[in-house]
Enzyme design. Structure first.
Site, PDB file in Angstrom:
ATOM      1  N   LEU A  34       0.691  -1.340  -0.022  1.00  0.00           N
ATOM      2  CA  LEU A  34       0.012  -0.151  -0.013  1.00  0.00           C
ATOM      3  C   LEU A  34       0.676   1.304   0.030  1.00  0.00           C
ATOM      4  CD1 LEU A  34      -2.849  -1.082   2.400  1.00  0.00           C
ATOM      5  CD2 LEU A  34      -2.662  -1.274  -0.104  1.00  0.00           C
ATOM      6  N   PHE A  74       3.013  -7.496 -10.225  1.00  0.00           N
ATOM      7  CA  PHE A  74       2.893  -6.074 -10.590  1.00  0.00           C
ATOM      8  C   PHE A  74       3.847  -5.008  -9.899  1.00  0.00           C
ATOM      9  CE2 PHE A  74      -0.924  -8.105 -11.848  1.00  0.00           C
ATOM     10  CZ  PHE A  74      -1.114  -7.661 -13.088  1.00  0.00           C
ATOM     11  N   ASN A  93      14.157  -2.367  -5.352  1.00  0.00           N
ATOM     12  CA  ASN A  93      12.616  -2.662  -5.154  1.00  0.00           C
ATOM     13  C   ASN A  93      12.286  -3.755  -6.309  1.00  0.00           C
ATOM     14  OD1 ASN A  93      10.172  -2.965  -4.090  1.00  0.00           O
ATOM     15  ND2 ASN A  93       9.112  -1.377  -5.163  1.00  0.00           N
ATOM     16  N   THR A 118       8.508  -4.226 -19.108  1.00  0.00           N
ATOM     17  CA  THR A 118       7.978  -2.888 -19.939  1.00  0.00           C
ATOM     18  C   THR A 118       8.892  -2.640 -21.181  1.00  0.00           C
ATOM     19  OG1 THR A 118       8.458  -0.488 -19.345  1.00  0.00           O
ATOM     20  CG2 THR A 118      10.011  -2.037 -18.298  1.00  0.00           C
ATOM     21  N   TYR A 142      14.873   2.606 -14.393  1.00  0.00           N
ATOM     22  CA  TYR A 142      13.699   1.777 -14.406  1.00  0.00           C
ATOM     23  C   TYR A 142      13.800   0.612 -15.299  1.00  0.00           C
ATOM     24  CZ  TYR A 142       8.789   0.677 -15.549  1.00  0.00           C
ATOM     25  OH  TYR A 142       7.814  -0.001 -15.805  1.00  0.00           O
ATOM     26  N   LYS A 146      13.889  -3.635 -14.752  1.00  0.00           N
ATOM     27  CA  LYS A 146      12.881  -4.797 -15.495  1.00  0.00           C
ATOM     28  C   LYS A 146      13.782  -5.812 -16.212  1.00  0.00           C
ATOM     29  CE  LYS A 146       9.161  -3.476 -13.619  1.00  0.00           C
ATOM     30  NZ  LYS A 146       7.995  -4.072 -13.225  1.00  0.00           N
ATOM     31  N   ASN A 171       2.419   1.750 -23.217  1.00  0.00           N
ATOM     32  CA  ASN A 171       1.845   2.805 -21.877  1.00  0.00           C
ATOM     33  C   ASN A 171       0.254   2.330 -21.879  1.00  0.00           C
ATOM     34  OD1 ASN A 171       4.274   4.306 -23.132  1.00  0.00           O
ATOM     35  ND2 ASN A 171       3.290   5.657 -22.008  1.00  0.00           N
ATOM     36  N   HIS A 188       2.243  10.585 -14.981  1.00  0.00           N
ATOM     37  CA  HIS A 188       1.505  10.272 -16.157  1.00  0.00           C
ATOM     38  C   HIS A 188       1.036  11.123 -17.123  1.00  0.00           C
ATOM     39  CE1 HIS A 188       2.784   6.240 -14.156  1.00  0.00           C
ATOM     40  NE2 HIS A 188       3.509   6.143 -15.293  1.00  0.00           N
ATOM     41  N   GLY A 279      15.606  10.647 -19.872  1.00  0.00           N
ATOM     42  CA  GLY A 279      15.493   9.234 -19.917  1.00  0.00           C
ATOM     43  C   GLY A 279      14.333   8.916 -20.976  1.00  0.00           C
TER      44      GLY A 279
HETATM   45  N1  UDP Z   1       4.651  13.585 -20.654  1.00  0.00           N
HETATM   46  C1  UDP Z   1       4.550  15.149 -20.862  1.00  0.00           C
HETATM   47  N2  UDP Z   1       3.892  15.727 -19.879  1.00  0.00           N
HETATM   48  C2  UDP Z   1       3.572  15.016 -18.483  1.00  0.00           C
HETATM   49  C3  UDP Z   1       3.582  13.488 -18.369  1.00  0.00           C
HETATM   50  C4  UDP Z   1       4.417  13.032 -19.397  1.00  0.00           C
HETATM   51  O1  UDP Z   1       4.848  15.716 -22.059  1.00  0.00           O
HETATM   52  O2  UDP Z   1       2.694  15.677 -17.869  1.00  0.00           O
HETATM   53  C5  UDP Z   1       5.369  12.939 -21.689  1.00  0.00           C
HETATM   54  C6  UDP Z   1       6.459  11.914 -21.260  1.00  0.00           C
HETATM   55  O3  UDP Z   1       7.793  13.017 -21.456  1.00  0.00           O
HETATM   56  C7  UDP Z   1       6.568  10.893 -22.434  1.00  0.00           C
HETATM   57  C8  UDP Z   1       5.039  10.775 -22.703  1.00  0.00           C
HETATM   58  O4  UDP Z   1       4.338  11.947 -22.254  1.00  0.00           O
HETATM   59  O5  UDP Z   1       7.246  11.365 -23.596  1.00  0.00           O
HETATM   60  C9  UDP Z   1       4.323   9.525 -21.763  1.00  0.00           C
HETATM   61  O6  UDP Z   1       4.732   9.701 -20.390  1.00  0.00           O
HETATM   62  P1  UDP Z   1       4.346   8.863 -19.349  1.00  0.00           P
HETATM   63  O7  UDP Z   1       4.967   9.354 -17.973  1.00  0.00           O
HETATM   64  O8  UDP Z   1       2.618   8.957 -19.128  1.00  0.00           O
HETATM   65  O9  UDP Z   1       4.624   7.313 -19.583  1.00  0.00           O
HETATM   66  P2  UDP Z   1       6.157   6.678 -19.842  1.00  0.00           P
HETATM   67  O10 UDP Z   1       6.125   6.611 -21.573  1.00  0.00           O
HETATM   68  O11 UDP Z   1       7.130   7.537 -19.227  1.00  0.00           O
HETATM   69  O12 UDP Z   1       5.822   5.388 -19.226  1.00  0.00           O
END
Ligand code: UDP
Length: 324
Positions: A34, A74, A93, A118, A142, A146, A171, A188, A279
């Site tokens: 949690l 998960f 983790n 991922t 990250y 994985k 995604n 996200h 990244g």
């Molecule tokens: N992103 C963005 N603005 C936000 C959050 C994410 O422009 O507020 C971009 C981020 O740089 C990536 C894409 O949206 O290119 C998806 O990011 P997210 O964090 O949702 O998922 P990820 O691909 O990192 O798992």
């Protein structure tokens, strides 16, 4: 009908897989600490064990008590940006604590695992769409954590007879009627843009507009959470241990996501352009032919508008998420 123990079943993806497993008639246990997950995200029909993967004896107790036929794993930290500043958290983790789970499963005689991997294991991919033959060269801790775990799985398979399927998600997005995406710190894209539509945030942020993509923003393959859950169900039936890339094969840019959120919500969504987030690869799109051919998986909710509509419906109904 099987007994499935879902590790991290109180989180976004885990909670919806739990719901779908229960709907399919399985008995489900949820093991979660949690810290990221929410007690209210655990389906009432599931048995709940609060525990942490850092605590090996507690994992063994849960396994002894629930006696699962299979485990779905998960529980992990999953933020690219955070992993670039706190690598230790990700390796500890996602790798060390995950290893506690594998060892406890081995010692308890549980031989089947579905693992959340991922597309971040590919880094900046050599080619797109990304199939399972593309070399994995992560560009953030990250993705590396994985990938390390995928490698450990292989050896547990060879040496201890573990049967596993690693699903490399692209995604995950959208919601079911009951469960949705609520992170205590939201990073996200889709939930953050919808927060602006809900009036909880001033503006949507775009991380980088100078990528080599048609509109200069990053492209991702957004997969509906229910399609993702379905893949887990099928993975339980897999005969061989394997790795599958899991996405729809479609690509949507950050700007396109924001435009679709405007269309779905009917709200004005101001944006602020920010520098690139460290990244982030420019373009990640899945080739999922292998899971389609071998397990008969077919995504049913590919339309990005439908995906965002389901997320929006959940956020409107639950404006403060799970409220904790
Ligand atoms: N992103 C963005 N603005 C936000 C959050 C994410 O422009 O507020 C971009 C981020 O740089 C990536 C894409 O949206 O290119 C998806 O990011 P997210 O964090 O949702 O998922 P990820 O691909 O990192 O798992």
């Amino acid at each position: 009908m099987s007994r499935i123990l879902v590790i991290g079943g109180a989180g976004y993806i885990g909670s919806i897989c739990v719901e779908e497993l229960l709907n399919a008639g399985h008995r489900v246990g949820v093991f979660d600490n949690l810290t990221e997950g929410h007690r209210k995200a655990v389906d009432m029909r599931a048995r709940f064990f609060q525990g942490d993967l850092a605590d090996a004896p507690v994992i063994k107790l849960a396994l002894a008590e629930f006696k699962p036929d299979a485990v779905m794993h998960f529980a992990a930290n999953a933020l690219v940006g955070e992993s670039m500043t706190k690598p230790e958290k990700y390796f500890r983790n996602n790798v060390c604590n995950g290893l506690n789970l594998l060892q406890a499963m081995h010692e308890s005689g549980v031989k089947r695992l579905v693992f959340s991997s991922t597309c971040a294991t590919f880094g900046v991919p050599e080619r797109v769409p990304i199939d399972e033959t593309v070399p994995q060269r992560p560009i953030n801790p990250y993705g590396e954590s994985k990938l390390l775990f995928e490698k450990i799985l292989r050896w547990y398979g060879e040496i201890h007879g573990l049967k596993f399927v690693a699903l490399r998600y692209f995604n995950a997005a959208g919601a079911s009627e009951q469960f949705g995406e609520d992170h205590r710190v939201e990073t996200h894209l889709i939930p953050n843009v919808l927060k602006v539509a809900l009036g909880q945030k001033q503006a949507a942020e775009i991380y980088g507009t100078d990528y080599e993509t048609p509109d200069g923003t990053c492209i991702r393959d957004y997969i509906h959470i229910l399609d993702l859950a379905k893949a887990h169900m099928l993975a339980l039936e897999a005969r061989e241990s394997t790795y599958y890339n899991l996405g729809t094969g479609g690509g949507t840019s950050v700007k396109e996501i924001i435009d679709t959120c405007r269309a779905v919500t009917g709200r004005d969504i101001p944006v602020i352009e920010r520098p690139r987030r460290p990244g982030d690869p420019p373009r990640l799109i899945a080739a999922s032919d292998r899971i389609r051919n071998e397990l008969g998986w077919t995504p049913k909710h590919q339309d990005i508008r439908r995906i965002i509509e389901s997320a929006w419906a959940w956020h409107v109904k639950n404006p403060t998420g799970y409220g904790d």
